[in-house]
Every structure is written in C-alpha cells, then in structure tokens.
Write an enzyme that holds these catalytic residues in place. Structure first.
Site, PDB file in Angstrom:
ATOM      1  N   PHE A  11      -7.575   1.638  -5.678  1.00 17.64           N
ATOM      2  CA  PHE A  11      -7.212   2.718  -4.760  1.00 17.64           C
ATOM      3  C   PHE A  11      -6.291   3.749  -5.413  1.00 17.64           C
ATOM      4  O   PHE A  11      -6.601   4.942  -5.465  1.00 17.64           O
ATOM      5  CB  PHE A  11      -6.544   2.103  -3.530  1.00 17.64           C
ATOM      6  CG  PHE A  11      -6.065   3.103  -2.512  1.00 17.64           C
ATOM      7  CD1 PHE A  11      -6.920   4.063  -2.003  1.00 17.64           C
ATOM      8  CD2 PHE A  11      -4.756   3.062  -2.048  1.00 17.64           C
ATOM      9  CE1 PHE A  11      -6.487   4.983  -1.058  1.00 17.64           C
ATOM     10  CE2 PHE A  11      -4.312   3.972  -1.106  1.00 17.64           C
ATOM     11  CZ  PHE A  11      -5.178   4.932  -0.618  1.00 17.64           C
ATOM     12  N   SER A  36     -15.456   1.080 -12.140  1.00 23.68           N
ATOM     13  CA  SER A  36     -14.995   2.163 -11.286  1.00 23.68           C
ATOM     14  C   SER A  36     -16.176   2.790 -10.565  1.00 23.68           C
ATOM     15  O   SER A  36     -17.167   3.177 -11.194  1.00 23.68           O
ATOM     16  CB  SER A  36     -14.278   3.230 -12.122  1.00 23.68           C
ATOM     17  OG  SER A  36     -14.025   4.393 -11.351  1.00 23.68           O
ATOM     18  N   PHE A  38     -16.047   5.620  -8.972  1.00 23.18           N
ATOM     19  CA  PHE A  38     -15.976   7.081  -9.044  1.00 23.18           C
ATOM     20  C   PHE A  38     -15.916   7.617 -10.472  1.00 23.18           C
ATOM     21  O   PHE A  38     -16.323   8.739 -10.725  1.00 23.18           O
ATOM     22  CB  PHE A  38     -14.758   7.576  -8.261  1.00 23.18           C
ATOM     23  CG  PHE A  38     -14.864   7.376  -6.778  1.00 23.18           C
ATOM     24  CD1 PHE A  38     -15.462   8.335  -5.972  1.00 23.18           C
ATOM     25  CD2 PHE A  38     -14.400   6.208  -6.182  1.00 23.18           C
ATOM     26  CE1 PHE A  38     -15.574   8.153  -4.602  1.00 23.18           C
ATOM     27  CE2 PHE A  38     -14.505   6.014  -4.810  1.00 23.18           C
ATOM     28  CZ  PHE A  38     -15.098   6.979  -4.017  1.00 23.18           C
ATOM     29  N   TYR A  39     -15.409   6.818 -11.415  1.00 21.51           N
ATOM     30  CA  TYR A  39     -15.253   7.308 -12.787  1.00 21.51           C
ATOM     31  C   TYR A  39     -15.790   6.305 -13.804  1.00 21.51           C
ATOM     32  O   TYR A  39     -15.087   5.897 -14.740  1.00 21.51           O
ATOM     33  CB  TYR A  39     -13.781   7.631 -13.068  1.00 21.51           C
ATOM     34  CG  TYR A  39     -13.252   8.744 -12.194  1.00 21.51           C
ATOM     35  CD1 TYR A  39     -13.574  10.072 -12.454  1.00 21.51           C
ATOM     36  CD2 TYR A  39     -12.467   8.462 -11.078  1.00 21.51           C
ATOM     37  CE1 TYR A  39     -13.130  11.101 -11.649  1.00 21.51           C
ATOM     38  CE2 TYR A  39     -12.013   9.489 -10.258  1.00 21.51           C
ATOM     39  CZ  TYR A  39     -12.351  10.792 -10.546  1.00 21.51           C
ATOM     40  OH  TYR A  39     -11.896  11.825  -9.732  1.00 21.51           O
ATOM     41  N   VAL A  48      -6.162  -7.372 -19.210  1.00 22.21           N
ATOM     42  CA  VAL A  48      -4.855  -7.240 -19.874  1.00 22.21           C
ATOM     43  C   VAL A  48      -4.489  -8.511 -20.640  1.00 22.21           C
ATOM     44  O   VAL A  48      -3.553  -8.502 -21.442  1.00 22.21           O
ATOM     45  CB  VAL A  48      -3.731  -6.905 -18.871  1.00 22.21           C
ATOM     46  CG1 VAL A  48      -3.867  -5.504 -18.339  1.00 22.21           C
ATOM     47  CG2 VAL A  48      -3.654  -7.943 -17.760  1.00 22.21           C
ATOM     48  N   SER A 109       7.262  -2.442  -7.401  1.00 26.13           N
ATOM     49  CA  SER A 109       7.150  -2.556  -5.947  1.00 26.13           C
ATOM     50  C   SER A 109       8.524  -2.750  -5.326  1.00 26.13           C
ATOM     51  O   SER A 109       9.430  -3.325  -5.951  1.00 26.13           O
ATOM     52  CB  SER A 109       6.258  -3.743  -5.580  1.00 26.13           C
ATOM     53  OG  SER A 109       6.316  -4.022  -4.193  1.00 26.13           O
ATOM     54  N   TYR A 132       4.647 -12.446  -6.139  1.00 31.91           N
ATOM     55  CA  TYR A 132       4.351 -11.044  -6.464  1.00 31.91           C
ATOM     56  C   TYR A 132       5.634 -10.293  -6.800  1.00 31.91           C
ATOM     57  O   TYR A 132       5.740  -9.658  -7.853  1.00 31.91           O
ATOM     58  CB  TYR A 132       3.630 -10.380  -5.291  1.00 31.91           C
ATOM     59  CG  TYR A 132       3.421  -8.897  -5.487  1.00 31.91           C
ATOM     60  CD1 TYR A 132       2.589  -8.426  -6.497  1.00 31.91           C
ATOM     61  CD2 TYR A 132       4.053  -7.964  -4.658  1.00 31.91           C
ATOM     62  CE1 TYR A 132       2.391  -7.061  -6.688  1.00 31.91           C
ATOM     63  CE2 TYR A 132       3.859  -6.614  -4.844  1.00 31.91           C
ATOM     64  CZ  TYR A 132       3.032  -6.158  -5.858  1.00 31.91           C
ATOM     65  OH  TYR A 132       2.851  -4.814  -6.061  1.00 31.91           O
ATOM     66  N   LYS A 183      -6.389  -0.893  22.428  1.00 38.29           N
ATOM     67  CA  LYS A 183      -6.118  -2.287  22.800  1.00 38.29           C
ATOM     68  C   LYS A 183      -4.808  -2.731  22.163  1.00 38.29           C
ATOM     69  O   LYS A 183      -4.722  -3.784  21.519  1.00 38.29           O
ATOM     70  CB  LYS A 183      -7.263  -3.187  22.344  1.00 38.29           C
ATOM     71  CG  LYS A 183      -8.616  -2.806  22.933  1.00 38.29           C
ATOM     72  CD  LYS A 183      -9.725  -3.664  22.344  1.00 38.29           C
ATOM     73  CE  LYS A 183     -11.076  -3.238  22.899  1.00 38.29           C
ATOM     74  NZ  LYS A 183     -12.185  -4.041  22.303  1.00 38.29           N
ATOM     75  N   GLY A 200      -1.586  10.574  -1.404  1.00 37.82           N
ATOM     76  CA  GLY A 200      -1.557  11.913  -2.000  1.00 37.82           C
ATOM     77  C   GLY A 200      -0.216  12.241  -2.614  1.00 37.82           C
ATOM     78  O   GLY A 200      -0.134  12.968  -3.620  1.00 37.82           O
TER      79      GLY A 200
END
Length: 332
Positions: A11, A36, A38-39, A48, A109, A132, A183, A200
């Site tokens: 994403f 991917s 899109f690319y 990795v 994060s 995480y 609901k 964005g």
C-alpha cells in the site's frame, strides 16, 4: 538520484512510487518478495533475507527506502518478526556498505511507544508491547549503531500512526465501513481521540525526507493533526456521505460485557468474530501521538485529515467500480 525501495509492492510503497514519479524521480526500483500490481516493470522479486541478492540489486543506488516488514498480529512463527524486521535491516545495511550507499529512510511505527501512553513524542521512552513494536525498535537500534560508525551517513526514520487511504483494507477502513453502514452504535461517550495518517500525506512526507533531509540522524512521528474524537469522526462521515449516521450510545461497561460474550462464543465455536473485548477496549481508548517536531521542518501536508477522510470515503463508498477487479491492499 537512484532510489531503491525495498518492500514497495504494498500500500505505502505503491503510492510512494507514484508520488516520486509524478515529481520527477524517474530512476526508482522496487525490491519486494511480492509482485507489484502497478509497477511490475521496475520490480525485482527478492527477500531481505537474501544477502547476495541484495548486494546485487543495490549496486549503483544512491538511497534506500526500507518499507519491508512483518507487521500482522498473527505472524507465525514469531521468529519471523526478528528475521525480517531486525536481521533484514542488518542485511540491507551490509549491502549498502558493500555498494557505498550512505542514505536510508526507514518506516518504523508508533508501536515502539507501547499501549496507553499519553500523547508520546519522539523524546518519550520506548515501551513496545508486541513483537512488531519490539522488532521495529530493535531495527532502529541497528540503525543507530550503523550511523554512529560514520557521521557522514544519513538516517531518516518516520514513526507513523495508523495509515489509511484509498484501496487500503485495514483497521481504519473497517471502522469507516462500520460507521457508514448505518449499523453502528457508539460504545462509550465518543470523546476519545484517535491519531490517524492519510496515505497522501505520508508519501509526501517520505518524499520530503528524500529531497530535504540528506544529513544527520532524524526521527519523526507522523500524525495528521488535529486528531478527531469518535463523535467528530461520525459527524464528518455523515456529512461527506450525506447520510444520517445513528448516534445511539452504549455505556462502556455494557459494551465490554458484550465483547466478553463474543470472546466466550469464539472460544466455544473456534470462530473469529468482528466484536471482541479487545476491540471494544481499543475502540474506546484514546490513541494520540505528538507530531509537533515535524512542524519545525517546514513540512506542510497537502491534505487535511478531513480531506483525506473525505477522499477515502468517496472512493470506497460513493464511486462506482467493479469490485472484482479493484486492486486493494490488506494491512492491520
């Protein structure tokens, strides 16, 4: 500038590649263990954990953006968090050293702060509660040691809060869908605030890192301010969608009782339900993070939080699309 994005098929990475290409960064590659949508033309499949492949693919690059991570709550075995998030960081840095690359941008994060902290800033002590968060901070520690060996290196770390936006299927989307469905019942008084970050703005901030912060060791929280209360969020959704959103409120104690009931049913049946005591508790909690430090940089997000929510709501719940062909990204 030659930019290598590691973990760019998801994403955030997909939107970041689009952002970079739209602003003149034509020499971008994507390294990911997933293809991917899109690319594909700039994507090479690699992990990795494969040191030799990383050495090969990072040759000639000027900057690395590391997005790859194990992040879901249900990852098994748990050692994968450490393998990918920590050892993966070591492997990336080793390949950067091999290829003479001195700049890295890392998406960490706010999970490093732990739960139920009062508006923590970058100066707050870390206190992660799950693998995480623990491994994200351990990866930051690896970066600290790497930078300490050579002050001419450049490390930029962003700690975003929960990210939402068009095509994302995560916690914020689930909340927006629930509220917009009609609901929905508010558990608690609805005055609790939730920090969020619109995709964005996140990718614009990452581009800001790339173009403006080329020296030093920098760590910034990312949150779109001001935070909405749950009441304000419900009102905003109703305004954007031009719908009357029910505002029935259930006392917290009753909501938790219902959550425990679903916990019991889940234990008996082995099924997973959308309602649980943990989710009720998270829903009613205030989850805020301080992002005042990034304001000192002169960064101006292109969208307000209200605009980001409106863009997402219209895309997901107003515009007509063929859902069977629509590409989406699943996150926590």
């Amino acid at each position: 500038m030659k930019i290598a994005i590691i973990g760019g098929s998801g994403f955030v990475g997909t939107r970041l590649i689009n952002e970079l290409k739209e602003h003149g960064h034509s020499e971008v590659i994507n390294i990911d263990k997933q293809p991917s949508h899109f690319y594909p033309e700039i994507t090479t499949l690699a992990n990795v954990l494969d040191q030799n492949k990383l050495d090969e693919l990072l040759a000639g690059q000027d900057l690395v953006v590391l997005l790859a991570a194990e992040h879901r709550d249900d990852v098994t075995p748990k050692t994968l968090y450490y393998d990918v998030n920590v050892q993966g960081m070591r492997n990336v840095l080793n390949s950067m050293d091999t290829n003479g690359i001195k700049r890295i941008i890392f998406t960490s994060s706010v999970a490093v702060y732990g739960l139920n902290k009062e508006n923590p800033s970058e100066l707050n002590p870390v206190d992660p509660f799950n693998e995480y968060g623990k491994t994200k901070y351990q990866a930051e520690e690896v970066l600290q040691k790497w930078y300490a060996k050579d002050g001419s290196r450049n490390v930029n770390i962003v700690r975003p809060t929960v990210i939402f936006g068009e095509r994302n299927r995560g916690n914020v989307f689930n909340l927006l869908r629930q509220i917009s469905s009609g609901k929905f019942m508010m558990v608690g008084n609805g005055d609790n605030k939730k920090s969020m970050a619109y995709i964005g703005n996140i990718v614009t901030f990452l581009r800001f890192f790339i173009e403006k912060l080329s020296h030093g060791y920098n760590v910034f929280n990312y949150v779109d301010k001001p935070d909405f209360t749950m009441n304000e969020l419900v009102t905003h959704i109703g305004t954007v969608l031009e719908r009357n959103i029910p505002t029935t409120k259930v006392p917290y104690a009753i909501g938790m009782l219902g959550g425990f009931g679903f916990d019991f049913l889940a234990k008996l049946s082995g099924k997973k339900f959308n309602i649980s005591s943990v989710r009720v508790k998270k829903f009613c909690a205030t989850t805020q993070f301080d992002a005042s430090a990034l304001m000192t940089l002169g960064f101006v997000p292109p969208y307000t939080l209200a605009e980001g929510l409106a863009n997402t709501l219209r895309y997901e719940f107003v515009e007509k699309r063929d859902s069977s062909r629509d590409i989406t990204f699943t996150t926590e």
